[in-house]
Design a protein around this motif. Sequence first.
Motif, PDB file in Angstrom:
ATOM      1  N   PHE A   1       0.850  -1.047   0.115  1.00 17.30           N
ATOM      2  CA  PHE A   1       0.093  -0.023  -0.016  1.00 17.30           C
ATOM      3  C   PHE A   1       0.894   1.064  -0.001  1.00 17.30           C
ATOM      4  CE2 PHE A   1      -2.386   3.223   2.498  1.00 17.30           C
ATOM      5  CZ  PHE A   1      -3.447   3.368   1.708  1.00 17.30           C
ATOM      6  N   LEU A   2       1.919   1.094   1.007  1.00 15.34           N
ATOM      7  CA  LEU A   2       2.919   2.338   1.010  1.00 15.34           C
ATOM      8  C   LEU A   2       4.238   2.344  -0.391  1.00 15.34           C
ATOM      9  CD1 LEU A   2       3.170   2.352   4.885  1.00 15.34           C
ATOM     10  CD2 LEU A   2       1.829   3.931   3.348  1.00 15.34           C
ATOM     11  N   ASN A   3       3.762   1.359  -0.852  1.00 15.69           N
ATOM     12  CA  ASN A   3       4.952   1.292  -2.143  1.00 15.69           C
ATOM     13  C   ASN A   3       6.402   1.156  -1.580  1.00 15.69           C
ATOM     14  OD1 ASN A   3       5.878   0.722  -4.594  1.00 15.69           O
ATOM     15  ND2 ASN A   3       6.239   3.106  -4.818  1.00 15.69           N
ATOM     16  N   LEU A   4       6.454   0.513  -0.282  1.00 13.84           N
ATOM     17  CA  LEU A   4       7.694   0.415   0.570  1.00 13.84           C
ATOM     18  C   LEU A   4       8.126  -1.190   0.501  1.00 13.84           C
ATOM     19  CD1 LEU A   4       6.848   2.603   3.534  1.00 13.84           C
ATOM     20  CD2 LEU A   4       8.531   2.993   1.791  1.00 13.84           C
ATOM     21  N   SER A   5       9.456  -1.608   1.069  1.00 13.83           N
ATOM     22  CA  SER A   5       9.728  -2.881   1.055  1.00 13.83           C
ATOM     23  C   SER A   5       9.382  -3.373   2.514  1.00 13.83           C
ATOM     24  CB  SER A   5      11.427  -2.967   1.048  1.00 13.83           C
ATOM     25  OG  SER A   5      11.966  -2.464   1.916  1.00 13.83           O
ATOM     26  N   ILE A   6       9.302  -4.574   2.542  1.00 19.31           N
ATOM     27  CA  ILE A   6       8.667  -5.259   3.812  1.00 19.31           C
ATOM     28  C   ILE A   6       9.806  -4.852   4.953  1.00 19.31           C
ATOM     29  CG2 ILE A   6       9.696  -7.494   3.294  1.00 19.31           C
ATOM     30  CD1 ILE A   6       6.263  -6.394   5.251  1.00 19.31           C
ATOM     31  N   GLN A   7      11.074  -4.838   4.586  1.00 21.51           N
ATOM     32  CA  GLN A   7      12.230  -4.670   5.464  1.00 21.51           C
ATOM     33  C   GLN A   7      12.031  -3.075   5.993  1.00 21.51           C
ATOM     34  OE1 GLN A   7      12.639  -6.054   2.733  1.00 21.51           O
ATOM     35  NE2 GLN A   7      13.153  -8.174   2.954  1.00 21.51           N
ATOM     36  N   THR A   8      11.780  -2.375   5.003  1.00 19.09           N
ATOM     37  CA  THR A   8      11.638  -0.726   5.533  1.00 19.09           C
ATOM     38  C   THR A   8      10.450  -0.724   6.630  1.00 19.09           C
ATOM     39  OG1 THR A   8      12.666  -0.150   3.453  1.00 19.09           O
ATOM     40  CG2 THR A   8      11.312   1.767   4.778  1.00 19.09           C
ATOM     41  N   VAL A   9       9.271  -1.349   6.339  1.00 20.93           N
ATOM     42  CA  VAL A   9       8.252  -1.262   7.075  1.00 20.93           C
ATOM     43  C   VAL A   9       8.357  -1.829   8.558  1.00 20.93           C
ATOM     44  CG1 VAL A   9       5.588  -2.233   7.457  1.00 20.93           C
ATOM     45  CG2 VAL A   9       6.607  -1.340   5.465  1.00 20.93           C
ATOM     46  N   TYR A  10       9.135  -3.061   8.510  1.00 21.48           N
ATOM     47  CA  TYR A  10       9.516  -3.565   9.877  1.00 21.48           C
ATOM     48  C   TYR A  10      10.582  -2.357  10.575  1.00 21.48           C
ATOM     49  CZ  TYR A  10       7.758  -8.265   8.813  1.00 21.48           C
ATOM     50  OH  TYR A  10       6.717  -9.244   8.710  1.00 21.48           O
ATOM     51  N   GLY A  11      11.520  -1.820   9.845  1.00 22.08           N
ATOM     52  CA  GLY A  11      12.398  -0.916  10.460  1.00 22.08           C
ATOM     53  C   GLY A  11      11.513   0.244  10.794  1.00 22.08           C
ATOM     54  N   MET A  12      10.424   0.636  10.154  1.00 20.06           N
ATOM     55  CA  MET A  12       9.720   1.888  10.786  1.00 20.06           C
ATOM     56  C   MET A  12       8.987   1.551  12.049  1.00 20.06           C
ATOM     57  SD  MET A  12       8.654   3.490   7.048  1.00 20.06           S
ATOM     58  CE  MET A  12       8.203   4.813   7.564  1.00 20.06           C
ATOM     59  N   THR A  13       8.348   0.290  12.157  1.00 20.70           N
ATOM     60  CA  THR A  13       7.528  -0.173  13.399  1.00 20.70           C
ATOM     61  C   THR A  13       8.657  -0.408  14.673  1.00 20.70           C
ATOM     62  OG1 THR A  13       7.923  -2.579  12.602  1.00 20.70           O
ATOM     63  CG2 THR A  13       5.938  -1.283  11.756  1.00 20.70           C
ATOM     64  N   HIS A  14       9.893  -0.904  14.174  1.00 21.10           N
ATOM     65  CA  HIS A  14      10.805  -0.970  15.034  1.00 21.10           C
ATOM     66  C   HIS A  14      11.071   0.570  15.787  1.00 21.10           C
ATOM     67  CE1 HIS A  14      13.921  -2.782  17.666  1.00 21.10           C
ATOM     68  NE2 HIS A  14      14.789  -1.652  17.133  1.00 21.10           N
ATOM     69  N   ARG A  15      11.245   1.476  15.121  1.00 19.32           N
ATOM     70  CA  ARG A  15      11.482   2.895  15.333  1.00 19.32           C
ATOM     71  C   ARG A  15      10.473   3.763  15.979  1.00 19.32           C
ATOM     72  NH1 ARG A  15      14.037   2.271  10.473  1.00 19.32           N
ATOM     73  NH2 ARG A  15      12.831   3.892   9.576  1.00 19.32           N
ATOM     74  N   LYS A  16       9.165   2.747  16.009  1.00 18.74           N
ATOM     75  CA  LYS A  16       7.877   3.608  15.986  1.00 18.74           C
ATOM     76  C   LYS A  16       7.487   4.741  15.208  1.00 18.74           C
ATOM     77  CE  LYS A  16       7.720   1.736  20.913  1.00 18.74           C
ATOM     78  NZ  LYS A  16       8.400   0.672  20.831  1.00 18.74           N
ATOM     79  N   ALA A  17       7.967   4.504  14.053  1.00 14.41           N
ATOM     80  CA  ALA A  17       7.956   5.892  12.870  1.00 14.41           C
ATOM     81  C   ALA A  17       6.502   5.676  12.340  1.00 14.41           C
ATOM     82  CB  ALA A  17       9.106   5.880  12.076  1.00 14.41           C
ATOM     83  N   ILE A  18       5.949   4.529  12.421  1.00 11.32           N
ATOM     84  CA  ILE A  18       4.753   4.431  11.589  1.00 11.32           C
ATOM     85  C   ILE A  18       3.647   3.805  12.621  1.00 11.32           C
ATOM     86  CG2 ILE A  18       5.606   1.862  11.082  1.00 11.32           C
ATOM     87  CD1 ILE A  18       4.257   2.557   8.093  1.00 11.32           C
ATOM     88  N   PRO A  19       2.290   4.259  12.287  1.00 12.12           N
ATOM     89  CA  PRO A  19       1.306   3.664  13.028  1.00 12.12           C
ATOM     90  C   PRO A  19       1.088   2.224  12.902  1.00 12.12           C
ATOM     91  CG  PRO A  19       0.347   5.132  11.370  1.00 12.12           C
ATOM     92  CD  PRO A  19       1.631   5.365  11.403  1.00 12.12           C
ATOM     93  N   HIS A  20       0.536   1.531  13.963  1.00 17.51           N
ATOM     94  CA  HIS A  20       0.720   0.072  14.075  1.00 17.51           C
ATOM     95  C   HIS A  20       0.474  -0.299  15.174  1.00 17.51           C
ATOM     96  CE1 HIS A  20       4.839   0.169  15.441  1.00 17.51           C
ATOM     97  NE2 HIS A  20       4.760  -0.997  15.865  1.00 17.51           N
TER      98      HIS A  20
END
Length: 97
Positions: free
Chosen positions: A47-66
């Motif tokens: 949906f965000l046109n990002l790699s899954i690794q980028t999404v996991y990294g953003m969740t780890h840094r709490k940079a994306i709502p989840h």
Amino acid sequence: MGNEEMVQLSGQIGQVLKIVSDISERLPSMPLVHSGEFMTADEAAAFLNLSIQTVYGMTHRKAIPHFRRGKRLTFRRSELVQWVSETRRTVKGTVQQ
């Protein structure tokens, strides 16, 4: 199995069927979540046109709502849309709305 046990078992089956019937009658009146509102990490990445690794990294840094349910990451589509809108950078020369 004796006759008395059969009667008892029949009564228990009748009780179970009544419970199932009661539940099935209430299901249509229960509010349902929009089927596309919740997304997996893979769906959010697409949906965000990002790699899954980028999404996991953003969740780890709490940079994306989840949110997490156990080990499973879950995303709300509406929160991601709002997050993208809020993190949008303005470009010089564009008209502000």
